[in-house]
Design an enzyme around this catalytic site. Structure first.
Site, PDB file in Angstrom:
ATOM      1  N   SER A 175       6.012 -37.412 -18.516  1.00  0.00           N
ATOM      2  CA  SER A 175       4.815 -36.803 -19.106  1.00  0.00           C
ATOM      3  C   SER A 175       4.293 -35.677 -18.223  1.00  0.00           C
ATOM      4  O   SER A 175       4.201 -35.837 -17.001  1.00  0.00           O
ATOM      5  CB  SER A 175       3.709 -37.851 -19.281  1.00  0.00           C
ATOM      6  OG  SER A 175       4.156 -38.895 -20.103  1.00  0.00           O
ATOM      7  N   GLU A 190      -1.095 -48.806 -12.511  1.00  0.00           N
ATOM      8  CA  GLU A 190      -0.898 -48.202 -13.828  1.00  0.00           C
ATOM      9  C   GLU A 190      -1.439 -49.131 -14.914  1.00  0.00           C
ATOM     10  O   GLU A 190      -2.132 -48.714 -15.830  1.00  0.00           O
ATOM     11  CB  GLU A 190       0.590 -47.928 -14.045  1.00  0.00           C
ATOM     12  CG  GLU A 190       0.891 -47.212 -15.353  1.00  0.00           C
ATOM     13  CD  GLU A 190       2.359 -46.826 -15.504  1.00  0.00           C
ATOM     14  OE1 GLU A 190       3.184 -47.261 -14.682  1.00  0.00           O
ATOM     15  OE2 GLU A 190       2.671 -46.096 -16.458  1.00  0.00           O
ATOM     16  N   SER A 196       6.666 -52.195 -22.546  1.00  0.00           N
ATOM     17  CA  SER A 196       6.473 -52.392 -23.989  1.00  0.00           C
ATOM     18  C   SER A 196       5.787 -53.730 -24.253  1.00  0.00           C
ATOM     19  O   SER A 196       5.711 -54.598 -23.380  1.00  0.00           O
ATOM     20  CB  SER A 196       7.823 -52.367 -24.703  1.00  0.00           C
ATOM     21  OG  SER A 196       8.528 -53.562 -24.410  1.00  0.00           O
TER      22      SER A 196
HETATM   23  C1  LIG Z   1       4.404 -41.272 -24.593  1.00  0.00           C
HETATM   24  C2  LIG Z   1       5.249 -41.806 -23.505  1.00  0.00           C
HETATM   25  C3  LIG Z   1       5.071 -41.341 -22.221  1.00  0.00           C
HETATM   26  C4  LIG Z   1       5.869 -41.801 -21.206  1.00  0.00           C
HETATM   27  N1  LIG Z   1       5.704 -41.264 -19.963  1.00  0.00           N
HETATM   28  C5  LIG Z   1       6.529 -41.638 -18.972  1.00  0.00           C
HETATM   29  C6  LIG Z   1       6.462 -41.017 -17.699  1.00  0.00           C
HETATM   30  O1  LIG Z   1       5.618 -40.152 -17.475  1.00  0.00           O
HETATM   31  N2  LIG Z   1       7.322 -41.374 -16.745  1.00  0.00           N
HETATM   32  C7  LIG Z   1       8.268 -42.340 -16.954  1.00  0.00           C
HETATM   33  O2  LIG Z   1       9.008 -42.649 -16.036  1.00  0.00           O
HETATM   34  N3  LIG Z   1       8.381 -42.959 -18.159  1.00  0.00           N
HETATM   35  C8  LIG Z   1       7.539 -42.622 -19.169  1.00  0.00           C
HETATM   36  N4  LIG Z   1       7.652 -43.217 -20.395  1.00  0.00           N
HETATM   37  C9  LIG Z   1       8.755 -44.146 -20.604  1.00  0.00           C
HETATM   38  C10 LIG Z   1       8.391 -45.591 -20.867  1.00  0.00           C
HETATM   39  O3  LIG Z   1       8.037 -46.223 -19.684  1.00  0.00           O
HETATM   40  C11 LIG Z   1       9.615 -46.227 -21.530  1.00  0.00           C
HETATM   41  O4  LIG Z   1       9.728 -45.665 -22.817  1.00  0.00           O
HETATM   42  C12 LIG Z   1       9.495 -47.716 -21.628  1.00  0.00           C
HETATM   43  O5  LIG Z   1       9.644 -48.294 -20.364  1.00  0.00           O
HETATM   44  C13 LIG Z   1      10.533 -48.316 -22.579  1.00  0.00           C
HETATM   45  O6  LIG Z   1      11.836 -47.909 -22.252  1.00  0.00           O
HETATM   46  P1  LIG Z   1      12.814 -47.275 -23.364  1.00  0.00           P
HETATM   47  O7  LIG Z   1      12.093 -46.174 -24.018  1.00  0.00           O
HETATM   48  O8  LIG Z   1      14.099 -46.987 -22.736  1.00  0.00           O
HETATM   49  O9  LIG Z   1      13.006 -48.404 -24.442  1.00  0.00           O
HETATM   50  P2  LIG Z   1      14.027 -49.667 -24.337  1.00  0.00           P
HETATM   51  O10 LIG Z   1      13.885 -50.328 -23.036  1.00  0.00           O
HETATM   52  O11 LIG Z   1      15.385 -49.227 -24.754  1.00  0.00           O
HETATM   53  O12 LIG Z   1      13.401 -50.581 -25.447  1.00  0.00           O
HETATM   54  C14 LIG Z   1      13.705 -50.483 -26.853  1.00  0.00           C
HETATM   55  C15 LIG Z   1      13.127 -51.719 -27.542  1.00  0.00           C
HETATM   56  O13 LIG Z   1      13.742 -52.896 -27.010  1.00  0.00           O
HETATM   57  C16 LIG Z   1      12.780 -53.800 -26.533  1.00  0.00           C
HETATM   58  N5  LIG Z   1      13.282 -54.501 -25.367  1.00  0.00           N
HETATM   59  C17 LIG Z   1      13.872 -53.987 -24.265  1.00  0.00           C
HETATM   60  N6  LIG Z   1      14.154 -54.937 -23.366  1.00  0.00           N
HETATM   61  C18 LIG Z   1      13.721 -56.098 -23.892  1.00  0.00           C
HETATM   62  C19 LIG Z   1      13.680 -57.446 -23.440  1.00  0.00           C
HETATM   63  N7  LIG Z   1      14.144 -57.808 -22.240  1.00  0.00           N
HETATM   64  N8  LIG Z   1      13.135 -58.364 -24.254  1.00  0.00           N
HETATM   65  C20 LIG Z   1      12.643 -58.020 -25.484  1.00  0.00           C
HETATM   66  N9  LIG Z   1      12.635 -56.767 -25.952  1.00  0.00           N
HETATM   67  C21 LIG Z   1      13.165 -55.824 -25.168  1.00  0.00           C
HETATM   68  C22 LIG Z   1      11.577 -52.927 -26.195  1.00  0.00           C
HETATM   69  O14 LIG Z   1      10.381 -53.679 -26.240  1.00  0.00           O
HETATM   70  C23 LIG Z   1      11.641 -51.884 -27.285  1.00  0.00           C
HETATM   71  O15 LIG Z   1      11.015 -52.384 -28.444  1.00  0.00           O
HETATM   72  C24 LIG Z   1       6.861 -42.779 -21.449  1.00  0.00           C
HETATM   73  C25 LIG Z   1       7.021 -43.265 -22.735  1.00  0.00           C
HETATM   74  C26 LIG Z   1       6.231 -42.793 -23.771  1.00  0.00           C
HETATM   75  C27 LIG Z   1       6.454 -43.345 -25.129  1.00  0.00           C
END
Ligand SMILES: Cc1cc2nc3c(=O)[nH]c(=O)nc-3n(C[C@H](O)[C@H](O)[C@H](O)COP(=O)(O)OP(=O)(O)OC[C@H]3O[C@@H](n4cnc5c(N)ncnc54)[C@H](O)[C@@H]3O)c2cc1C
Lengths: 392, 322
Positions: free
Chosen positions: A163, A246, A375
């Site tokens: 971000s 955070e 999440s």
């Molecule tokens: C608007 C926005 C701003 C962000 N800003 C930053 C930032 O500034 N810096 C940064 O580093 N990151 C940032 N993020 C990233 C954010 O931390 C990640 O999107 C988040 O950790 C989820 O990872 P992923 O997107 O890879 O989803 P995934 O981990 O691939 O998850 C996909 C789905 O699977 C589910 N899931 C995954 N693992 C499990 C489990 N063990 N049990 C059950 N369900 C599971 C998740 O809940 C989700 O529904 C941002 C995200 C958003 C949306």
């Protein structure tokens, strides 16, 4: 159990309100959607104004240039700032809410002196380079590689969802320093200057249509070893400190704003027409709005409880995960209610009538809240395993 | 502002919890179904512990405590599922002679609640009716009453009453208004305790019960249900405690919105947790033997007293934007 603000709190509130009233008109007007430089300028100008008035780093210790305010004063601060419509932490939420506090807790004196005053004065904006394309919820599997070369680390890899990267000066970066160790044991927390050669920021487009976050490509980027926070390969522990900040504080002002928005929604519902009546005359809709308001009230009290526990014991109680999980799902339901109130006006992000576009934009924005910063599923795992003691 | 329990409040909470664990183990609670829901000796023990007189002034034989303390006590009573018209007798202390001392068991209902189901008909000495005009002691000799042979909750026996008469006045309209608020918060606190107990018993079961060679609590589908039960309970706790504090502290403003929210969220936490607990327990959850149904049934019963969830959601809505 005492929910009454103290006289000190109230005195602080009066002072702060008077200051905001005269300061706010001096701030440049809100900026256009994609003008990131102007957005940065506005947010950092406000930060400087807070600093000069002694309101910067409201919860940071005085030793590091903060106000060192009591926790109750912090809540008063967020309440008043939000009520007045003054800017939130804005583009520097990382610097102010978690990189800064992590530096306070974990960094060397030189690092503190170098960065903390600059963050408080609005001179340094920070972003967070934790997530990677293949390391999201499973953050500890991150691969971005850092190899020691003399007094530098040489870093190559990719970060994503960063971000406000395009307006940041520094990045809290997690890198893999030992690929052979178990995944939690080979990570290091570094301070990456965003202007270092080899850093490439490529904006991504969000569902709102704006480029709030970016991809970060790192190609043989040299970062001095002196920029390491904590020991080499101890970065996961440091990252947990970052997370505690955070998850602990970042939703407080968001929640005050949500209460204001809900009141606003009621006003709108009382004037938009449905046949010969208004949306507010719809018993079903009104009942659901009442329900959501009760939940929001309860969560605000939950915040007060968490804050009080933290003040007593020094650590936030179970509150942080509970509030994060409940609030983010609630605010999405409130967003659904807003769309129902707006009805056909929800087709437009421009205002069809006063503020209508803002509700639509908010409905989109809050989609991210149940994903970012752990999440909802991950929060449920945390609550189930760490609080309820269920087996993995 | 310090929204944590004081040391005295923690001690009170622990004291009542110990009393309930010692005097109201589940076998005894279940056995009370055959005694009309109330055992006189146990009732007097509750009175001796201050359950009814807690908020009376010390000069009137009470402990001079507030609604916050009342809520903590009722939370523990709910956790143990102690039956009987506890809230009504507590409210009546000071107005109905003998209530505070546990000499007379006082039941009650809201006059708007037609049809009139009188709870604990064989256990109560006095029946009160609350309406906008005040609190009334109903002349039960002039009441036609048909016993319910099969009550939803075996621990809430009832009569269907006809021709409810006003009888003698026991309280003014102000008492009635106050009782509605206090009754909602104390019932909410009782429901909160039930919601917490349901979470505890489900978590315990999920750690013990094995399927597919693992504790069922290791399956996310179950783990997440349990996490939601916990979260719901904690949010309800914040609402109930805040409403109680609001009733004790006039400087916090009118308590209506906080009270409505508290009863609403506590009622939902208990009913939703009751349903979730049934699911987590599988076939066992549908048996008479496992305690879950007793909690769920009581939650449904209590959701109808001192305002339903819908009533309270409407009440909060009515106070918004004003
Ligand atoms: C608007 C926005 C701003 C962000 N800003 C930053 C930032 O500034 N810096 C940064 O580093 N990151 C940032 N993020 C990233 C954010 O931390 C990640 O999107 C988040 O950790 C989820 O990872 P992923 O997107 O890879 O989803 P995934 O981990 O691939 O998850 C996909 C789905 O699977 C589910 N899931 C995954 N693992 C499990 C489990 N063990 N049990 C059950 N369900 C599971 C998740 O809940 C989700 O529904 C941002 C995200 C958003 C949306």
């Amino acid at each position: 159990m005492d929910l009454l603000w103290t006289e000190d709190d109230e005195r602080f509130r009066t002072e702060l309100r008077a200051w905001i009233d005269q300061a706010l008109p001096k701030l440049p007007p809100a900026t256009k959607r994609e003008d990131w430089d102007a957005r940065r300028a506005r947010d950092t100008t406000w930060q400087r104004m807070l600093y000069d008035a002694g309101y910067a780093g409201i919860n940071w210790p005085a030793d590091f240039g903060g106000r060192g305010a009591a926790l109750s004063e912090q809540l008063v601060f967020y309440e008043e700032i939000t009520k007045a419509g003054a800017p939130d932490v804005g583009v520097n939420f990382v610097g102010l809410l978690h990189a800064g506090p992590t530096i306070i807790a974990e960094a060397t004196d030189e690092q503190r002196a170098r960065h903390l005053p600059a963050i408080l004065k609005g001179e340094e904006v920070w972003c967070q380079g934790f997530s990677e394309p293949s390391a999201g919820s499973d953050l500890a599997s991150l691969r971005c590689r850092a190899v020691r070369d003399g007094d530098d680390y040489v870093i190559s890899g990719q970060k994503i969802w960063t971000s406000f990267a395009q307006v940041s000066d520094y990045c809290e970066l997690l890198v893999r320093t030992d690929p052979d160790a178990p995944k939690h044991k080979g990570i290091t927390w570094l301070i990456l200057p965003m202007d270092a050669p080899g850093v490439d920021v490529r904006p991504l487009r969000t569902v709102i249509g704006s480029s709030e976050f970016s991809e970060l490509y790192l190609d043989d980027v040299r970062v001095p070893v002196a920029n390491r926070v904590g020991a080499e390969n101890d970065g996961w522990r440091v990252a947990m400190v970052t997370f505690s900040f955070e998850r602990g504080t970042s939703l407080v002002s968001e929640m005050v704003e949500a209460r204001r928005q809900l009141d606003e929604l009621v006003k709108v519902a009382k004037v938009v027409t449905r046949g010969s009546a208004t949306a507010w005359d719809d018993v079903g809709l009104r009942r659901e709005i009442g329900h959501a308001a009760a939940e929001l009230d309860a969560l605000w009290n939950m915040v007060k409880r968490t804050v009080s526990e933290a003040a007593r014991t020094g650590v936030p109680g179970v509150g942080a995960s509970v509030v994060k999980l409940y609030y983010t799902e609630l605010i999405q339901r409130i967003g659904d209610l807003a769309l129902r109130v707006l009805d056909r006006a929800s087709l437009s992000l421009d205002d069809v009538f006063e503020h209508s576009g803002h509700f639509v934009e908010e409905r989109l924005r809050v989609l991210a809240l149940t994903i970012a910063a752990g999440s909802s599923q991950i929060q449920r795992n945390i609550i189930g395993e760490r609080i309820l003691g269920l087996p993995r | 502002m310090d929204f944590t329990l004081t040391d005295d409040q923690v001690a009170l909470q622990e004291g009542v919890r110990k009393l309930c664990e010692g005097r109201f183990p589940m076998e005894r609670v279940r056995a009370l179904a055959d005694a009309g829901g109330v055992d006189r000796d146990l009732w007097r023990e509750l009175a001796d512990a201050g359950v009814f007189s807690l908020r009376l002034a010390e000069a009137d034989g009470g402990a001079g405590l507030g609604t916050a303390e009342g809520a903590l006590v009722f939370e523990e009573l709910g956790r143990a599922l102690v039956p009987g018209p506890l809230v009504w007798t507590h409210l009546a202390a000071g107005l109905v002679p003998g209530a505070a001392e546990g000499e007379r068991v006082v039941g009650g209902l809201q006059r708007q609640e037609e049809p009139f189901l009188v709870e604990y008909p064989d256990a109560i000495d006095v029946l009160l009716a609350v309406d906008d005009d005040g609190v009334w002691e109903v002349d039960r000799s002039r009441l036609s009453a048909r016993p319910v042979s099969w009550p939803l909750d075996p621990l809430t026996p009832a009569h269907v009453a006809g021709g409810l008469l006003r009888g003698e006045r026991r309280g003014v309209p102000g008492d009635a208004a106050r009782w509605r608020l206090e009754g909602a918060v104390l019932t909410g606190a009782y429901l909160l305790g039930m919601a917490a107990a349901l979470t505890d018993m489900s978590v315990t079961y999920a750690k013990e019960r094995q399927q597919f060679d693992k504790p069922i609590g290791s399956f996310q589908a179950i783990k997440h249900i349990l996490a939601d039960m916990f979260v719901r309970t904690e949010v309800a706790r914040a609402a109930v405690y805040a409403a109680a504090v609001n009733l004790d502290e006039p400087a916090l403003g009118p308590p209506g919105r906080a009270v409505a929210g508290a009863k609403l969220l506590a009622g939902e936490a208990a009913t939703l947790n009751g349903k979730a607990a049934t699911q987590v327990h599988g076939g066992m959850g549908f048996t008479w033997e496992v305690d879950v149904h007793l909690y769920l049934k009581r939650a449904w019963v209590l959701d109808t007293t001192f305002g339903t969830a819908d009533d309270h959601a409407d009440a909060v809505a009515g106070l918004l934007g004003s």
